[in-house]
Structures are given as C-alpha cells and as structure tokens.
Scaffold this motif. Structure first.
Motif, PDB file in Angstrom:
ATOM      1  N   LEU A  16      -8.752 -16.151  -0.003  1.00  0.00           N
ATOM      2  CA  LEU A  16      -9.802 -16.213  -1.026  1.00  0.00           C
ATOM      3  C   LEU A  16      -9.290 -16.891  -2.298  1.00  0.00           C
ATOM      4  O   LEU A  16      -9.295 -16.294  -3.369  1.00  0.00           O
ATOM      5  N   LYS A  17      -8.848 -18.126  -2.168  1.00  0.00           N
ATOM      6  CA  LYS A  17      -8.317 -18.828  -3.336  1.00  0.00           C
ATOM      7  C   LYS A  17      -9.413 -19.080  -4.370  1.00  0.00           C
ATOM      8  O   LYS A  17      -9.165 -19.048  -5.572  1.00  0.00           O
ATOM      9  N   VAL A  18     -10.634 -19.333  -3.888  1.00  0.00           N
ATOM     10  CA  VAL A  18     -11.772 -19.533  -4.792  1.00  0.00           C
ATOM     11  C   VAL A  18     -12.917 -18.660  -4.300  1.00  0.00           C
ATOM     12  O   VAL A  18     -13.731 -19.098  -3.471  1.00  0.00           O
ATOM     13  N   PRO A  19     -13.001 -17.406  -4.749  1.00  0.00           N
ATOM     14  CA  PRO A  19     -14.059 -16.511  -4.277  1.00  0.00           C
ATOM     15  C   PRO A  19     -15.450 -17.034  -4.618  1.00  0.00           C
ATOM     16  O   PRO A  19     -15.680 -17.551  -5.713  1.00  0.00           O
ATOM     17  N   ASP A  20     -16.339 -16.911  -3.668  1.00  0.00           N
ATOM     18  CA  ASP A  20     -17.749 -17.241  -3.868  1.00  0.00           C
ATOM     19  C   ASP A  20     -18.462 -15.929  -4.153  1.00  0.00           C
ATOM     20  O   ASP A  20     -18.635 -15.098  -3.258  1.00  0.00           O
ATOM     21  N   TRP A  21     -18.885 -15.743  -5.380  1.00  0.00           N
ATOM     22  CA  TRP A  21     -19.458 -14.453  -5.773  1.00  0.00           C
ATOM     23  C   TRP A  21     -20.794 -14.164  -5.104  1.00  0.00           C
ATOM     24  O   TRP A  21     -21.263 -13.033  -5.125  1.00  0.00           O
ATOM     25  N   LYS A  22     -21.396 -15.174  -4.514  1.00  0.00           N
ATOM     26  CA  LYS A  22     -22.642 -14.941  -3.790  1.00  0.00           C
ATOM     27  C   LYS A  22     -22.387 -14.538  -2.342  1.00  0.00           C
ATOM     28  O   LYS A  22     -23.317 -14.182  -1.624  1.00  0.00           O
ATOM     29  N   ASN A  23     -21.136 -14.599  -1.933  1.00  0.00           N
ATOM     30  CA  ASN A  23     -20.741 -14.229  -0.580  1.00  0.00           C
ATOM     31  C   ASN A  23     -20.362 -12.745  -0.557  1.00  0.00           C
ATOM     32  O   ASN A  23     -19.434 -12.319  -1.249  1.00  0.00           O
ATOM     33  N   THR A  24     -21.085 -11.950   0.226  1.00  0.00           N
ATOM     34  CA  THR A  24     -20.856 -10.505   0.234  1.00  0.00           C
ATOM     35  C   THR A  24     -19.457 -10.139   0.733  1.00  0.00           C
ATOM     36  O   THR A  24     -18.878  -9.149   0.277  1.00  0.00           O
ATOM     37  N   ASP A  25     -18.923 -10.935   1.662  1.00  0.00           N
ATOM     38  CA  ASP A  25     -17.567 -10.677   2.145  1.00  0.00           C
ATOM     39  C   ASP A  25     -16.541 -10.887   1.038  1.00  0.00           C
ATOM     40  O   ASP A  25     -15.571 -10.137   0.917  1.00  0.00           O
ATOM     41  N   HIS A  26     -16.746 -11.909   0.233  1.00  0.00           N
ATOM     42  CA  HIS A  26     -15.830 -12.186  -0.870  1.00  0.00           C
ATOM     43  C   HIS A  26     -15.907 -11.084  -1.927  1.00  0.00           C
ATOM     44  O   HIS A  26     -14.881 -10.638  -2.465  1.00  0.00           O
ATOM     45  N   ARG A  27     -17.107 -10.651  -2.227  1.00  0.00           N
ATOM     46  CA  ARG A  27     -17.278  -9.595  -3.231  1.00  0.00           C
ATOM     47  C   ARG A  27     -16.582  -8.313  -2.766  1.00  0.00           C
ATOM     48  O   ARG A  27     -15.912  -7.631  -3.546  1.00  0.00           O
ATOM     49  N   ARG A  28     -16.766  -7.988  -1.498  1.00  0.00           N
ATOM     50  CA  ARG A  28     -16.116  -6.804  -0.926  1.00  0.00           C
ATOM     51  C   ARG A  28     -14.598  -6.923  -1.002  1.00  0.00           C
ATOM     52  O   ARG A  28     -13.909  -5.982  -1.419  1.00  0.00           O
ATOM     53  N   SER A  29     -14.072  -8.068  -0.641  1.00  0.00           N
ATOM     54  CA  SER A  29     -12.620  -8.261  -0.607  1.00  0.00           C
ATOM     55  C   SER A  29     -12.004  -8.177  -1.996  1.00  0.00           C
ATOM     56  O   SER A  29     -10.942  -7.575  -2.183  1.00  0.00           O
ATOM     57  N   VAL A 181     -29.356   3.985 -15.598  1.00  0.00           N
ATOM     58  CA  VAL A 181     -28.390   2.878 -15.602  1.00  0.00           C
ATOM     59  C   VAL A 181     -27.835   2.729 -14.196  1.00  0.00           C
ATOM     60  O   VAL A 181     -27.139   3.621 -13.703  1.00  0.00           O
ATOM     61  N   PHE A 182     -28.137   1.617 -13.550  1.00  0.00           N
ATOM     62  CA  PHE A 182     -27.754   1.417 -12.146  1.00  0.00           C
ATOM     63  C   PHE A 182     -26.639   0.379 -12.062  1.00  0.00           C
ATOM     64  O   PHE A 182     -26.866  -0.814 -12.257  1.00  0.00           O
ATOM     65  N   LEU A 183     -25.439   0.840 -11.766  1.00  0.00           N
ATOM     66  CA  LEU A 183     -24.265  -0.021 -11.714  1.00  0.00           C
ATOM     67  C   LEU A 183     -23.987  -0.476 -10.288  1.00  0.00           C
ATOM     68  O   LEU A 183     -24.059   0.322  -9.349  1.00  0.00           O
ATOM     69  N   GLU A 184     -23.669  -1.748 -10.131  1.00  0.00           N
ATOM     70  CA  GLU A 184     -23.276  -2.250  -8.815  1.00  0.00           C
ATOM     71  C   GLU A 184     -21.976  -1.559  -8.419  1.00  0.00           C
ATOM     72  O   GLU A 184     -20.994  -1.611  -9.162  1.00  0.00           O
ATOM     73  N   SER A 185     -21.971  -0.924  -7.257  1.00  0.00           N
ATOM     74  CA  SER A 185     -20.851  -0.044  -6.899  1.00  0.00           C
ATOM     75  C   SER A 185     -20.370  -0.312  -5.480  1.00  0.00           C
ATOM     76  O   SER A 185     -21.174  -0.426  -4.553  1.00  0.00           O
ATOM     77  N   TYR A 186     -19.041  -0.374  -5.335  1.00  0.00           N
ATOM     78  CA  TYR A 186     -18.389  -0.626  -4.055  1.00  0.00           C
ATOM     79  C   TYR A 186     -17.529   0.581  -3.714  1.00  0.00           C
ATOM     80  O   TYR A 186     -16.473   0.795  -4.324  1.00  0.00           O
ATOM     81  N   LEU A 187     -17.998   1.386  -2.771  1.00  0.00           N
ATOM     82  CA  LEU A 187     -17.381   2.666  -2.455  1.00  0.00           C
ATOM     83  C   LEU A 187     -16.747   2.592  -1.063  1.00  0.00           C
ATOM     84  O   LEU A 187     -17.451   2.567  -0.060  1.00  0.00           O
ATOM     85  N   PHE A 188     -15.420   2.558  -1.044  1.00  0.00           N
ATOM     86  CA  PHE A 188     -14.683   2.398   0.205  1.00  0.00           C
ATOM     87  C   PHE A 188     -14.218   3.744   0.753  1.00  0.00           C
ATOM     88  O   PHE A 188     -13.569   4.510   0.051  1.00  0.00           O
ATOM     89  N   ASN A 189     -14.594   4.031   2.002  1.00  0.00           N
ATOM     90  CA  ASN A 189     -14.230   5.291   2.659  1.00  0.00           C
ATOM     91  C   ASN A 189     -14.555   6.503   1.794  1.00  0.00           C
ATOM     92  O   ASN A 189     -13.701   7.353   1.530  1.00  0.00           O
ATOM     93  N   PRO A 190     -15.806   6.625   1.344  1.00  0.00           N
ATOM     94  CA  PRO A 190     -16.181   7.763   0.503  1.00  0.00           C
ATOM     95  C   PRO A 190     -16.144   9.066   1.295  1.00  0.00           C
ATOM     96  O   PRO A 190     -16.720   9.139   2.391  1.00  0.00           O
ATOM     97  N   PRO A 191     -15.485  10.092   0.799  1.00  0.00           N
ATOM     98  CA  PRO A 191     -15.381  11.349   1.553  1.00  0.00           C
ATOM     99  C   PRO A 191     -16.714  12.094   1.633  1.00  0.00           C
ATOM    100  O   PRO A 191     -17.508  12.072   0.701  1.00  0.00           O
ATOM    101  N   TYR A 192     -16.920  12.745   2.752  1.00  0.00           N
ATOM    102  CA  TYR A 192     -18.150  13.499   3.010  1.00  0.00           C
ATOM    103  C   TYR A 192     -17.728  14.846   3.590  1.00  0.00           C
ATOM    104  O   TYR A 192     -17.121  14.902   4.656  1.00  0.00           O
TER     105      TYR A 192
END
Length: 344
Positions: A16-29, A181-192
């Motif tokens: 990901l030398k130049v992330p594409d912010w419109k690409n969901t995979d790039h945003r996740r990474s 207030v709705f924040l864009e959120s990336y939650l990895f392996n959230p415990p349940y």
C-alpha cells in the motif's frame, strides 16, 4: 531487537505505497496498521527502545500519518491509545485529505507480556462484567475523543481498535452516537460475551437455541414494558441505529465470532415471519431484563448493536492466534464477506 511481527518492513502492508481512500480494503489495512502502531508504542516503551531503535513509527509514517499524542493509562502509565494526524504527502499529489480521515484515534488490545498485562487483564474482566465504562481508561479515551470532535468535527475523525481496544472504541462510539455524533469506526475482532452458540456445527440446533432465546427475551421485555430502565434502553437502542461501525470478525475466533450469528439471526427471524419478536428481543439482554424485574438498574450490554457493517474473514486461519490477530486485516489476499445490517 523486536520480533518480525513488530517490524513494519517485514510484516507490514508494503503493497500500500499509495493508499486509495475510496478503496475499502485500503481503508481497512491502514486502520489496522495504525492500531498495530499503538501495540508497538507500548512495547517500545516497555523495552526502552528509543530513537532509531523504536519500531513503532513506520506503522504510521508509511501512510503519511503523524503521531499527535499518546493516550496513557493513569493506573499503570501504559500506552493504550494514540491520536494520529494525516499529513498531505506533497502538493502535486491529487489525493485529498477529504477522501480519508484527518485524524485517527486508535486503541490497542491486551498485551500478554510486560508491565501492561495485569492492567489489561483487569480491564478484560471489567469488559466481561460490563463495567468498562467505569474505568479510568475509558474516561481518558472519551475525553480525548470529545475534545477532538469539538475541535475538528466528527467527519474528520475515525475510531479504530482491536480486541479490548475494539471494545473501547465501540464504547466510545456508542457514547458519541447517543449524542448524535456518528464516527466512522473500524472495530477489529470486537469481543462478544455470551454462550458460544456460533461454535455449534448443527445449524438447526443453533437456530433453535437462538429462536428460543429471542422468544424468552421478547416475553420478558413485554412483561417489563412499564419499567423505566427498560424503556430508556429501548430509546437508546433506537438512537444508536444511525451509527454503522465496521465490524471485522473471524469465524474461527470465539472471542468475536458470535457477532456473525447475532446479526444473521435477525435476518433468519424476518424470513420466518418472526421479525417483530426479534426486533424486540435484540434491544435487550436476558440478564438485564431479569435485573429490571428485580428492581435493579441494569447496565447496557456493550455487544447490543442496532446496526453494523459486518465483514467476515473466510480465509483459512492456522490457529486461534491467527484468527484473533490484528495482522490478518492488512493481508492483500483475504477472502471477505461483507453485509450491512441496518436496524429500522
């Protein structure tokens, strides 16, 4: 020297030398890498790796982020979070900061080695007991987020977290969402926290257990319809419905896999004509309703989410460590399945 997993040049998403912010995979990474940066910040602190020996900086500098500040737990002085600011690479680059975040507030999960373990374990217990919101770490986190939102606006800020840090980010995100207030959120392996129903192989048995639980929960909710605490929880649940965080889960990770069944069950109930029952049941937990009936004020279960974009990693996991690890989320060859679940 750090491990290979700590070294960005060996384990980081160099593709990901130049992330594409419109690409969901790039945003996740990128979001996952910034969370990893918090893990390494704490390990650098513990190992006293300073200056050129520090391993954390490449995890954000590679993506043109700057470390604004560290979030430090007053209980043990460990670094549990970080605030990053995106820096425009150069004036000739057509990438606009508006395509991505201006700031990312990231939270790490439990570190099993070093000085931070005892405090992290204590917070893991707090999560299971559903009182993570009463801890000093949450207070530090929410004050930092509120301050950033007040200064820079919600559209410029992302939340990100992994495991315990994902629970912290979810708690912060829910708190902000209650205020509109709705924040864009990336939650990895959230415990349940629940019985491990998702691990049952027989789909009919699994669906039968979930159906029975929904009927019981809905029945208790109807019986408690005049209870102030129950009605307040219903109102809160509806208020949260516009917040749609990204939940990244692995079916081989029993800590987070229950979210798969939690949201799939809603769809199944609608398909068999029991959507009304599930709409009522999904707003509550059986334990909370029982406490309300007994005249006690229940805490709102963290795992109850009205809406979410659930991304399931269907790639093979070698073991639990692989299935629960943050590293999986920036791999370029993932087999992912995504579905938006919107409560209405």
């Amino acid at each position: 020297m750090g491990s290979e997993r700590e070294t960005f040049e060996i384990s980081g998403p160099l593709h990901l030398k130049v992330p594409d912010w419109k690409n969901t995979d790039h945003r996740r990474s990128v979001a996952a890498s910034l969370v990893q940066g918090v893990y390494i910040l704490e390990r650098d602190r513990h190992e006293k790796r300073l200056g050129a020996e520090a391993l954390a900086p490449p995890w954000w500098l590679f993506f043109h982020f700057h470390l604004c500040s560290e979030l430090i737990d007053t209980a043990d002085s460990s670094i549990f979070g970080a605030i990053y600011e995106f820096k425009q690479p150069d004036s000739n680059n057509h990438h606009s900061v508006n395509d991505g975040p201006r700031y990312v507030i990231a939270f790490r999960g439990t570190i099993t080695k070093g000085d931070a373990f005892s405090r992290d374990f204590e917070l893991d217990v707090s999560f299971v007991r559903n009182d993570l919101h009463r801890t000093s770490r949450f207070e530090i986190a929410i004050q930092a987020v509120r301050g950033m939102v007040a200064t820079y606006g919600s559209s410029n800020i992302w939340l990100a977290g992994h495991s315990l840090g994902s629970a912290m980010a979810m708690l912060v995100g829910k708190d902000m969402a209650k205020a509109g207030v709705f924040l864009e959120s990336y939650l990895f392996n959230p415990p349940y926290v629940s019985a491990p129903i998702e691990r049952i192989k027989d789909k009919k048995v699994k669906r039968g257990i979930r159906f029975a639980a929904s009927v019981i929960t809905a029945g208790l909710a109807i019986a408690s319809k005049n209870n102030h605490h129950v009605n307040r929880q219903v109102d809160t649940f509806a208020a949260l419905s516009e917040w749609i965080p990204y939940l990244f889960v692995n079916p081989s990770d029993h800590i987070c896999s229950e979210y798969i069944g939690y949201f799939e069950h809603r769809t199944n109930m609608e398909e068999i004509g029991a959507g009304v029952i599930e709409k009522l049941a999904t707003q509550h937990s059986i334990g909370g309703l029982v406490m309300s009936v007994m005249g006690k004020q229940p805490e709102e279960p963290l795992h109850l989410l009205p809406s979410a974009n659930v991304i399931v990693n269907l790639s093979h996991a070698r073991d639990f460590k692989d299935a629960h690890g943050i590293h999986q989320w920036w791999r370029p060859d993932l087999h992912l399945e995504s579905k938006v679940h919107k409560y209405c």
